[in-house]
Design a protein around this motif. Structure first.
Motif: not given
Length: 101
Positions: A9-17, A39-48, A66-73
């Motif tokens: 979701x474009x509303x996700x934050x680093x804290x949420x993830x 400056x908007x999020x691009x719809x993907x991220x990385x987690x270590x 499903x998270x925040x209305x979307x199926x995660x990849x």
């Protein structure tokens, strides 16, 4: 190694993830790339995460969830490819024709 998380979701934050992945182990770092112009999020991220076992557990649990209305990849991130210099200075002539000298 890091984990690629797509279809966010474009509303996700680093804290949420970070909170979601913390259920599977210690989160070392979260990155949410943003668009340079808006400056908007691009719809993907990385987690270590701390260990490979934690990464594997998170991938298995969250890929397709499903998270925040979307199926995660969710999968292991691939190394970034070197795209070379921008501007197209090393392209071949268009149309498939070669130059004759």
């Amino acid at each position: 190694m890091s984990i690629y998380v797509g279809n966010l979701s474009y509303d996700v934050t680093q804290e949420d993830l970070s909170q979601v992945f913390a259920e599977y182990g210690t989160v070392k770092r979260v990155q949410l790339p943003t668009d340079r112009e808006t400056g908007r999020p691009r719809g993907f991220g990385f987690v270590e995460m701390e260990t490979d076992a934690e990464e594997t557990a998170a991938i298995e649990a969250l890929d397709g969830a499903e998270w925040m209305g979307r199926d995660l990849k969710v999968n292991k991130a691939k190394p970034r490819e070197d795209r070379g210099p921008s501007g197209g200075g090393n392209r071949r002539p268009s149309g498939g024709f070669s130059r004759r000298y």
